[in-house]
Design a protein around this motif. Sequence first.
Motif, short mmCIF file in Angstrom:
data_model
loop_
_atom_site.label_atom_id
_atom_site.label_comp_id
_atom_site.label_asym_id
_atom_site.label_seq_id
_atom_site.Cartn_x
_atom_site.Cartn_y
_atom_site.Cartn_z
N LYS A 3 33.24 88.14 -25.64
CA LYS A 3 32.74 88.56 -24.33
C LYS A 3 33.26 87.59 -23.27
O LYS A 3 33.09 86.37 -23.41
CB LYS A 3 31.22 88.56 -24.33
CG LYS A 3 30.63 89.63 -25.23
CD LYS A 3 29.13 89.58 -25.22
CE LYS A 3 28.64 90.01 -23.84
NZ LYS A 3 27.19 90.14 -23.78
N TYR A 26 39.24 92.33 -25.13
CA TYR A 26 38.00 91.59 -24.87
C TYR A 26 36.96 92.50 -24.21
O TYR A 26 37.31 93.47 -23.54
CB TYR A 26 38.27 90.40 -23.94
CG TYR A 26 39.10 89.31 -24.58
CD1 TYR A 26 38.55 88.45 -25.52
CD2 TYR A 26 40.44 89.16 -24.26
CE1 TYR A 26 39.31 87.46 -26.11
CE2 TYR A 26 41.21 88.17 -24.85
CZ TYR A 26 40.64 87.32 -25.77
OH TYR A 26 41.40 86.35 -26.36
N ASP A 27 35.70 92.16 -24.41
CA ASP A 27 34.59 92.83 -23.72
C ASP A 27 34.46 92.14 -22.38
O ASP A 27 33.96 91.01 -22.30
CB ASP A 27 33.32 92.69 -24.56
CG ASP A 27 32.12 93.35 -23.91
OD1 ASP A 27 32.28 94.05 -22.89
OD2 ASP A 27 31.01 93.16 -24.44
N THR A 29 33.33 91.58 -18.38
CA THR A 29 32.37 91.82 -17.32
C THR A 29 32.87 91.10 -16.08
O THR A 29 33.13 89.89 -16.12
CB THR A 29 30.96 91.30 -17.69
OG1 THR A 29 30.53 91.96 -18.88
CG2 THR A 29 29.97 91.56 -16.57
N PHE A 61 28.16 84.75 -22.76
CA PHE A 61 29.61 84.99 -22.72
C PHE A 61 30.32 83.91 -23.52
O PHE A 61 29.91 82.76 -23.53
CB PHE A 61 30.12 84.99 -21.27
CG PHE A 61 29.66 86.18 -20.48
CD1 PHE A 61 30.29 87.39 -20.60
CD2 PHE A 61 28.59 86.06 -19.61
CE1 PHE A 61 29.86 88.51 -19.87
CE2 PHE A 61 28.15 87.16 -18.88
CZ PHE A 61 28.79 88.37 -19.01
#
Length: 69
Positions: A3, A26-27, A29, A61
Amino acid sequence: MKKVAIVCAAGKQGTCLVNEAAARGYDVTGFVRGNDKVTNPKAKTIVKDLFDLTREDLAGFDAVIDAFG
């Protein structure tokens, strides 16, 4: 999946970083301010000003990237 949080993700550098991280699986945000949006459909958007971020906002994260220029 790792993350990744990208601060100031709607700017020129931030957009490139979001796109590259998403392309690598990748995740992602992206933290943006105001009405800005992360344009990559694979990334999540959180609206919060850079100077209002707290440790709790970034908890969980694996990596935090600062694209503030």
